[in-house]
Write a protein that holds these residues in place. Structure first.
Motif, PDB file in Angstrom:
ATOM      1  N   LYS A 148       0.908  -1.225  -0.028  1.00 21.40           N
ATOM      2  CA  LYS A 148      -0.143  -0.074   0.005  1.00 21.40           C
ATOM      3  C   LYS A 148       0.965   1.071   0.028  1.00 21.40           C
ATOM      4  O   LYS A 148       2.040   1.213   1.061  1.00 21.40           O
ATOM      5  CB  LYS A 148      -0.930  -0.024   1.097  1.00 21.40           C
ATOM      6  N   PRO A 149       0.693   2.339  -0.796  1.00 15.69           N
ATOM      7  CA  PRO A 149      -0.462   2.233  -1.872  1.00 15.69           C
ATOM      8  C   PRO A 149      -0.234   1.264  -3.079  1.00 15.69           C
ATOM      9  O   PRO A 149       0.794   1.203  -3.502  1.00 15.69           O
ATOM     10  CB  PRO A 149      -0.448   3.788  -2.366  1.00 15.69           C
ATOM     11  N   TRP A 150      -1.293   0.715  -3.444  1.00 16.82           N
ATOM     12  CA  TRP A 150      -1.038  -0.373  -4.684  1.00 16.82           C
ATOM     13  C   TRP A 150      -1.117   0.087  -5.993  1.00 16.82           C
ATOM     14  O   TRP A 150      -1.773   1.285  -5.932  1.00 16.82           O
ATOM     15  CB  TRP A 150      -2.027  -1.471  -4.260  1.00 16.82           C
ATOM     16  N   ASP A 151      -0.740  -0.418  -6.855  1.00 18.15           N
ATOM     17  CA  ASP A 151      -0.823  -0.419  -8.338  1.00 18.15           C
ATOM     18  C   ASP A 151      -2.004  -1.159  -8.815  1.00 18.15           C
ATOM     19  O   ASP A 151      -2.058  -2.142  -8.489  1.00 18.15           O
ATOM     20  CB  ASP A 151       0.502  -0.723  -9.055  1.00 18.15           C
ATOM     21  N   ASN A 152      -3.024  -0.238  -9.305  1.00 17.09           N
ATOM     22  CA  ASN A 152      -4.161  -1.210  -9.531  1.00 17.09           C
ATOM     23  C   ASN A 152      -4.241  -2.166 -10.581  1.00 17.09           C
ATOM     24  O   ASN A 152      -4.647  -3.417 -10.250  1.00 17.09           O
ATOM     25  CB  ASN A 152      -4.989  -0.021 -10.304  1.00 17.09           C
ATOM     26  N   ASP A 153      -3.163  -2.206 -11.687  1.00 21.53           N
ATOM     27  CA  ASP A 153      -2.834  -3.480 -12.482  1.00 21.53           C
ATOM     28  C   ASP A 153      -2.479  -4.596 -11.652  1.00 21.53           C
ATOM     29  O   ASP A 153      -2.661  -5.626 -11.731  1.00 21.53           O
ATOM     30  CB  ASP A 153      -1.927  -2.774 -13.524  1.00 21.53           C
ATOM     31  N   LYS A 154      -1.563  -4.413 -10.980  1.00 17.43           N
ATOM     32  CA  LYS A 154      -0.843  -5.264 -10.189  1.00 17.43           C
ATOM     33  C   LYS A 154      -1.782  -5.997  -9.131  1.00 17.43           C
ATOM     34  O   LYS A 154      -1.885  -7.086  -8.887  1.00 17.43           O
ATOM     35  CB  LYS A 154       0.500  -4.860  -9.358  1.00 17.43           C
ATOM     36  N   LEU A 155      -2.486  -5.245  -8.413  1.00 17.14           N
ATOM     37  CA  LEU A 155      -3.432  -5.783  -7.556  1.00 17.14           C
ATOM     38  C   LEU A 155      -4.449  -6.690  -8.180  1.00 17.14           C
ATOM     39  O   LEU A 155      -4.921  -7.621  -8.096  1.00 17.14           O
ATOM     40  CB  LEU A 155      -4.288  -4.569  -6.836  1.00 17.14           C
ATOM     41  N   LEU A 156      -5.140  -6.225  -9.594  1.00 23.40           N
ATOM     42  CA  LEU A 156      -6.028  -6.896 -10.215  1.00 23.40           C
ATOM     43  C   LEU A 156      -5.301  -8.178 -10.575  1.00 23.40           C
ATOM     44  O   LEU A 156      -6.294  -9.364 -10.469  1.00 23.40           O
ATOM     45  CB  LEU A 156      -6.555  -6.193 -11.239  1.00 23.40           C
ATOM     46  N   GLU A 157      -4.066  -8.043 -11.118  1.00 27.05           N
ATOM     47  CA  GLU A 157      -3.359  -9.330 -11.523  1.00 27.05           C
ATOM     48  C   GLU A 157      -3.475 -10.541 -10.545  1.00 27.05           C
ATOM     49  O   GLU A 157      -3.731 -11.714 -10.715  1.00 27.05           O
ATOM     50  CB  GLU A 157      -2.148  -8.932 -12.002  1.00 27.05           C
ATOM     51  N   SER A 158      -2.855  -9.839  -9.295  1.00 24.35           N
ATOM     52  CA  SER A 158      -3.127 -11.088  -8.103  1.00 24.35           C
ATOM     53  C   SER A 158      -4.265 -11.425  -7.686  1.00 24.35           C
ATOM     54  O   SER A 158      -4.176 -12.554  -7.357  1.00 24.35           O
ATOM     55  CB  SER A 158      -2.435  -9.922  -7.066  1.00 24.35           C
ATOM     56  N   VAL A 159      -5.316 -10.565  -7.635  1.00 28.22           N
ATOM     57  CA  VAL A 159      -6.672 -11.124  -7.252  1.00 28.22           C
ATOM     58  C   VAL A 159      -7.080 -12.183  -8.305  1.00 28.22           C
ATOM     59  O   VAL A 159      -7.689 -13.297  -8.034  1.00 28.22           O
ATOM     60  CB  VAL A 159      -7.731 -10.138  -6.980  1.00 28.22           C
TER      61      VAL A 159
END
Length: 449
Positions: free
Chosen positions: A111-122
């Motif tokens: 945090k704060p996260w990168d949106n693309d990386k968070l989505l890829e991980s989920v």
């Protein structure tokens, strides 16, 4: 954009974090839950199936050691093993996330996260959750096995459930592929020993040289490679059940050693003199006619009477006509899970041939043919050709007379030719033991090249 059917849970004590993560993930996944107190996760998991949890590591002001996050990671793993946990931690606190990975977390985000990386991980987490669910289904197949509704199979399972309540030795008889292992495991699972080991031993494939060491164990130094004291299969089954498959194939000179263990309920490891007490339920199985084997002096009479306190005969598939199509549908579902396919169906003509086919190899043969069909079929429709079944035509009254012996001889010759005269493979396909096949080869003067 089509959303993925998945349930995601976000746990964080900061409302702005929950809001931001929810807005981002709601665009991509069907259901998003949020919690600002991790203590509520127990109730939520009890009432909902969650694919992925985004779990913050710290919840107390001034404490950033991640211990609360690790505690709730373990709680989630206990409550819902199929749920994937992705940890969230502040930048600079990577070491706590790494500790979480060692404890079984799937991934971590900073945090704060990168949106693309968070989505890829989920997304990867959802895929892993699906794989775990499929693996669980496969692991539970034995508890959701197919029994059927034909009177003969219902009688066999009725006997099994009665004897399961006792510790009586059970002998399961039946041709190859009739489900002897499944019945034995069913007895174990419905007995008071169900929480203890179920040990399966294929005596037919056990080399004579390792028979005693494998079954009874050995002491360090008992032979060249015996570097440690080792328990045998009988000791491994302590308090549980041992299933001795293909007991009819045990050579006569080794049967006395097996009898001694069953009779005394003790086992002596190779290289030792002391006997160890056994508390083990014994289930045996064979496709041979043991009474005939006793008459022919191939099987000890005293061992025969020791193992068959209760005798259960499993019928061949040809005697279970009403079960053939439901069994085929069951096996199709099983294979679709294995090959990660869906919506595959049998054509009507294929079902008709499944019903008519003799299935000399019983359930094992049907499973093999359906697995083959899953691989070969096109447009999600299984045809007769995919199953490699001979199309059976109605009997013609004008045919010449024939004898059953001619049919049997012809069937054996076809099986031998198909399997390049491999006796073991031919016997398995015909539902016979090797010894029985040899007797028929001799009876019909069949020439083996």
């Amino acid at each position: 954009m089509k959303k993925t059917q998945a349930n995601i849970l976000i746990i964080d004590d900061q409302d702005d974090i929950l809001f931001a993560a929810r807005i981002l993930l709601k665009k991509h996944f069907e259901t998003i839950y949020t919690l600002n107190d991790p203590k509520n996760v127990i109730q939520l998991l009890a009432n909902n199936t969650i694919d992925v949890v985004l779990l913050d590591m710290n919840y107390r002001i001034g404490f950033e050691d991640g211990k609360e996050g690790l505690f709730f990671l373990k709680e989630i793993q206990k409550l819902s093993p199929k749920t994937i946990v992705i940890l969230m931690t502040a930048f600079g606190k990577v070491e706590t996330a790494v500790e979480g990975l060692k404890s079984g977390a799937f991934d971590y985000v900073l945090k704060p996260w990168d949106n693309d990386k968070l989505l890829e991980s989920v997304k990867k987490g959802v895929d892993e959750s699906r794989k775990r669910q499929k693996r669980d289904i496969q692991k539970n197949e034995v508890s959701s096995y197919f029994i059927g509704t034909s009177p003969v199979i219902k009688k066999a399972y009725s006997l099994a459930e009665k004897v399961a309540k006792t510790d009586a030795n059970v002998l399961v008889l039946g041709e190859n592929g009739t489900g002897k292992y499944v019945l034995a495991h069913h007895i174990h699972l419905t007995s008071s020993r169900k929480d203890n080991p179920f040990i399966h031993v294929d005596l037919g494939s056990l080399n004579e040289n390792i028979f005693e060491s494998e079954l009874f164990g050995y002491a360090k130094g008992a032979f060249t490679d015996a570097k440690n004291d080792t328990a045998g299969r009988f000791e491994s089954a302590q308090k549980g059940t041992i299933f001795l498959d293909e007991i009819g194939n045990v050579p006569i000179h080794l049967q006395a050693k097996l009898l001694q263990v069953i009779q005394t309920k003790t086992v002596t490891r190779l290289g030792e003199s002391k006997s160890r007490p056994l508390d083990v339920r014994i289930i045996t199985a064979t496709n041979l006619d043991l009474k005939q084997e006793v008459t022919e002096k191939n099987f000890r009479e005293d061992l025969f009477y020791r193992i068959n306190t209760m005798e259960i005969l499993l019928p061949p598939l040809r005697e279970r006509v009403v079960d053939k199509i439901p069994l085929a549908q069951f096996l199709l579902e099983k294979m679709m899970i294995k090959y990660e396919k869906s919506n595959i169906t049998f054509e009507e003509n294929a079902l008709e041939q499944i019903k008519k086919h003799a299935w000399n190899g019983n359930i094992r043969e049907m499973e093999n043919r359906i697995e083959r069909a899953i691989i070969l079929c096109e447009n999600n429709n299984i045809k007769v050709s995919d199953l490699d079944l001979e199309v059976i035509t109605p009997y013609d009254n004008n045919q010449d007379d024939f004898h059953l012996s001619d049919i049997e001889k012809n069937t054996i010759e076809k099986a031998l030719f198909k399997n390049e005269y491999n006796i073991s493979k031919s016997a398995e396909e015909l539902g016979l033991s090797r010894a029985s096949l040899y007797r028929r080869i001799e009876k019909y003067n069949i020439i083996i090249p």
